[in-house]
Design an enzyme around this catalytic site. Structure first.
Site, PDB file in Angstrom:
ATOM      1  N   CYS A 171       0.831  -1.557  -0.026  1.00  0.00           N
ATOM      2  CA  CYS A 171       0.220   0.140   0.201  1.00  0.00           C
ATOM      3  C   CYS A 171       0.849   1.212  -0.269  1.00  0.00           C
ATOM      4  O   CYS A 171       0.053   2.242  -0.430  1.00  0.00           O
ATOM      5  CB  CYS A 171      -0.921  -0.256   0.812  1.00  0.00           C
ATOM      6  SG  CYS A 171      -1.959  -1.013   1.561  1.00  0.00           S
TER       7      CYS A 171
ATOM      8  N   HIS B 238      -4.000   6.835   1.702  1.00  0.00           N
ATOM      9  CA  HIS B 238      -4.333   5.770   1.231  1.00  0.00           C
ATOM     10  C   HIS B 238      -6.081   4.657   1.586  1.00  0.00           C
ATOM     11  O   HIS B 238      -6.004   5.520   2.776  1.00  0.00           O
ATOM     12  CB  HIS B 238      -3.544   4.746   1.916  1.00  0.00           C
ATOM     13  CG  HIS B 238      -3.978   3.026   1.949  1.00  0.00           C
ATOM     14  ND1 HIS B 238      -4.156   2.861  -0.274  1.00  0.00           N
ATOM     15  CD2 HIS B 238      -3.434   2.153   2.506  1.00  0.00           C
ATOM     16  CE1 HIS B 238      -3.940   1.630   0.443  1.00  0.00           C
ATOM     17  NE2 HIS B 238      -3.858   0.574   1.670  1.00  0.00           N
TER      18      HIS B 238
ATOM     19  N   ASN C 184      -9.903  -0.962  -1.362  1.00  0.00           N
ATOM     20  CA  ASN C 184      -7.941  -0.658  -1.216  1.00  0.00           C
ATOM     21  C   ASN C 184      -7.878  -0.868  -2.687  1.00  0.00           C
ATOM     22  O   ASN C 184      -7.758  -2.891  -2.659  1.00  0.00           O
ATOM     23  CB  ASN C 184      -8.070  -1.606   0.224  1.00  0.00           C
ATOM     24  CG  ASN C 184      -6.960  -1.402   0.249  1.00  0.00           C
ATOM     25  OD1 ASN C 184      -5.929  -1.455  -0.116  1.00  0.00           O
ATOM     26  ND2 ASN C 184      -6.084  -1.703   1.086  1.00  0.00           N
TER      27      ASN C 184
HETATM   28  O1  UT7 Z   1      -4.342  -2.097   3.252  1.00  0.00           O
HETATM   29  C1  UT7 Z   1      -2.948  -2.591   4.035  1.00  0.00           C
HETATM   30  C2  UT7 Z   1      -3.445  -1.798   5.387  1.00  0.00           C
HETATM   31  N1  UT7 Z   1      -4.734  -2.816   5.615  1.00  0.00           N
HETATM   32  C3  UT7 Z   1      -5.361  -1.930   6.632  1.00  0.00           C
HETATM   33  O2  UT7 Z   1      -4.558  -0.507   7.494  1.00  0.00           O
HETATM   34  C4  UT7 Z   1      -7.172  -1.830   6.871  1.00  0.00           C
HETATM   35  C5  UT7 Z   1      -6.567  -2.216   8.651  1.00  0.00           C
HETATM   36  N2  UT7 Z   1      -8.126  -3.053   9.651  1.00  0.00           N
HETATM   37  C6  UT7 Z   1      -8.670  -2.897   9.132  1.00  0.00           C
HETATM   38  O3  UT7 Z   1      -9.525  -1.859   8.205  1.00  0.00           O
HETATM   39  C7  UT7 Z   1     -10.416  -3.675   9.896  1.00  0.00           C
HETATM   40  O4  UT7 Z   1      -9.521  -4.082  10.915  1.00  0.00           O
HETATM   41  C8  UT7 Z   1     -11.395  -4.621   8.822  1.00  0.00           C
HETATM   42  C9  UT7 Z   1     -12.414  -4.012   7.891  1.00  0.00           C
HETATM   43  C10 UT7 Z   1      -9.954  -5.873   8.207  1.00  0.00           C
HETATM   44  C11 UT7 Z   1     -12.608  -5.516  10.000  1.00  0.00           C
HETATM   45  O5  UT7 Z   1     -12.719  -4.459  10.287  1.00  0.00           O
HETATM   46  P1  UT7 Z   1     -12.844  -4.508  12.403  1.00  0.00           P
HETATM   47  O6  UT7 Z   1     -13.652  -3.607  13.171  1.00  0.00           O
HETATM   48  O7  UT7 Z   1     -11.886  -4.220  12.631  1.00  0.00           O
HETATM   49  O8  UT7 Z   1     -13.239  -5.831  12.134  1.00  0.00           O
HETATM   50  P2  UT7 Z   1     -12.450  -7.594  13.417  1.00  0.00           P
HETATM   51  O9  UT7 Z   1     -12.188  -7.989  12.349  1.00  0.00           O
HETATM   52  O10 UT7 Z   1     -11.908  -7.327  14.956  1.00  0.00           O
HETATM   53  O11 UT7 Z   1     -13.806  -7.653  13.201  1.00  0.00           O
HETATM   54  C12 UT7 Z   1     -15.339  -8.257  13.966  1.00  0.00           C
HETATM   55  C13 UT7 Z   1     -16.709  -8.966  13.583  1.00  0.00           C
HETATM   56  C14 UT7 Z   1     -15.699 -10.558  13.442  1.00  0.00           C
HETATM   57  O12 UT7 Z   1     -16.669 -11.365  14.159  1.00  0.00           O
HETATM   58  P3  UT7 Z   1     -17.106 -11.937  16.100  1.00  0.00           P
HETATM   59  O13 UT7 Z   1     -15.336 -11.875  16.624  1.00  0.00           O
HETATM   60  O14 UT7 Z   1     -17.315 -10.384  16.426  1.00  0.00           O
HETATM   61  O15 UT7 Z   1     -17.987 -12.612  16.140  1.00  0.00           O
HETATM   62  C15 UT7 Z   1     -15.744 -10.457  12.652  1.00  0.00           C
HETATM   63  O16 UT7 Z   1     -15.590 -12.217  12.367  1.00  0.00           O
HETATM   64  O17 UT7 Z   1     -16.333  -9.041  12.046  1.00  0.00           O
HETATM   65  C16 UT7 Z   1     -16.713 -10.058  11.943  1.00  0.00           C
HETATM   66  N3  UT7 Z   1     -16.252  -9.720   9.604  1.00  0.00           N
HETATM   67  C17 UT7 Z   1     -17.447  -9.869   8.969  1.00  0.00           C
HETATM   68  N4  UT7 Z   1     -19.001  -9.604   9.562  1.00  0.00           N
HETATM   69  C18 UT7 Z   1     -19.169  -9.500   8.371  1.00  0.00           C
HETATM   70  C19 UT7 Z   1     -15.311  -9.937   9.747  1.00  0.00           C
HETATM   71  N5  UT7 Z   1     -15.178  -9.847   8.502  1.00  0.00           N
HETATM   72  C20 UT7 Z   1     -16.735  -9.353   8.082  1.00  0.00           C
HETATM   73  C21 UT7 Z   1     -17.540  -9.925   6.813  1.00  0.00           C
HETATM   74  N6  UT7 Z   1     -19.235  -9.437   6.953  1.00  0.00           N
HETATM   75  N7  UT7 Z   1     -16.791  -9.271   5.694  1.00  0.00           N
END
Ligand code: UT7
Length: 331
Positions: free
Chosen positions: A111, A252, A282
């Protein structure tokens, strides 16, 4: 001598995949994707490699600059989804556009690819080693997405841009300052498990779905929020600029919440923050050049404007560039 971006263009494939497309196939919802990331839709390239995207952007960029491909001295391609591991996609772009006098190379900083490549291009130009660099930056993320993995597949899209880097006619305009950082401790949290020399492809790596993006989202998120905001603020402060002096933050596009945190730290209002994550997701090395090109095409950036470009991604790598816009408004 100071280098600048003297022309630019972008290309995003036509085919659109909205959040409902994913919700019909995996356990996710439009609401989850929108509220957690800001993404509504993304574009995927059906045929060909990333060079298809970069070549289209490169040709348009040279047309805008008003020069032929034979006048290009150097081509840098920033991408983590090259057409092949070798030869360099820069060589493929060189052949496709007919830049017969150019040398070049690929650069992989995920990125932060565009920022690393822009600094490299600027320094090559400023040293006098080359007259110009055609920098092509983008990714075909759909090639490395596991469409059964809801945690990663919904986040990314395909697209990229090209910028022409050459000496600035006006010394006060161009690439003013940069901060680039790296922390290899980020590797476990964001990587592609197999396909490189450490773990070459086998039937087992394919069966285990190891050739896709692996990301521990929350861990990366915590570092990204701090990293991107820190360097964006620091570059503003050390150049003695206030939020009033900055015309645009061009961040980004990984997550709207990371972008908002960066803008808040800089004291910027939402109307000074370039956001298109809702339309493209992204695109990794593509996000910043696409944003810049859309600002330019929309007549929203003017000669003399201060822009802060910033990113955070795999490695970890992150950074910020202070750019003073030198291109007259599009006619
Ligand atoms: O560009 C390169 C660098 N990358 C980044 O900067 C990305 C950084 N990370 C993020 O943008 C975020 O962490 C994500 C968008 C990837 C995830 O968001 P989050 O708020 O951190 O969610 P999480 O990973 O903590 O997941 C929360 C919940 C989980 O369920 P439980 O454990 O609370 O029951 C996940 O399993 O959301 C669930 N989950 C989803 N639910 C519906 C994860 N992906 C999905 C999905 N749809 N697609």
């Amino acid at each position: 001598m100071r280098a600048t971006i003297s022309a630019l263009a972008h290309y995003v494939p036509e085919d659109v995949y909205d959040n409902h497309w994913f919700a019909e196939r995996i356990d996710t919802t439009d609401e989850w994707i929108r509220t957690r990331t800001g993404i509504k839709e993304r574009h995927f390239l059906k045929e060909g490699g990333v060079s298809e995207i970069l070549t289209k952007a490169a040709i348009k960029c040279l047309e805008r600059r008003g020069i032929g491909p034979e006048e290009v001295d150097c081509i840098i391609v920033a991408s983590v989804t090259p057409d092949r591991i070798f030869p360099a996609t820069a060589a493929i772009v060189q052949r496709k556009i007919g830049a017969v006098n150019a040398w070049g190379f690929d650069l992989a900083a995920a990125c932060s690819g565009f920022l690393n490549a822009l600094v490299t291009a600027a320094k090559l130009v400023e040293s006098g080693a080359v007259r110009n660099v055609l920098l092509c930056s983008g990714d075909k993320m759909s090639a490395i997405l596991d469409f059964t993995d809801r945690a990663t597949s919904v986040l990314f899209g395909d697209g990229g841009g090209a910028v022409f880097v050459e000496p600035s006619a006006d010394e006060s305009l161009g690439i003013v300052d940069f901060i680039l950082r790296m922390d290899g401790n980020g590797e476990p949290h964001l990587h592609q498990k197999a396909g490189g020399s450490m773990r070459p492809p086998t039937a087992e790596t394919v069966a285990n779905r190891e050739h896709f993006v692996y990301q521990e989202g929350q861990t990366v998120f915590k570092s990204a929020v701090i990293g991107m905001a820190d360097v964006s603020y620091e570059i503003m402060e050390r150049n003695k600029l206030t939020s009033d002096d900055v015309a645009w933050l061009v961040p980004h596009q990984a997550n709207l919440r990371i972008i908002d945190a960066t803008a808040n730290r800089m004291g910027l209002s939402a109307d000074k923050v370039m956001v298109n994550i809702d339309r493209y997701g992204n695109t990794t090395a593509g996000t910043i050049p696409i944003c810049l090109s859309e600002l330019y095409e929309g007549g929203k950036v003017h000669k003399g404007d201060y822009l802060v470009l910033s990113s955070f991604g795999a490695g970890y790598t992150w950074g910020a560039i202070l750019l003073r816009w030198s291109i007259p408004d599009i006619s």
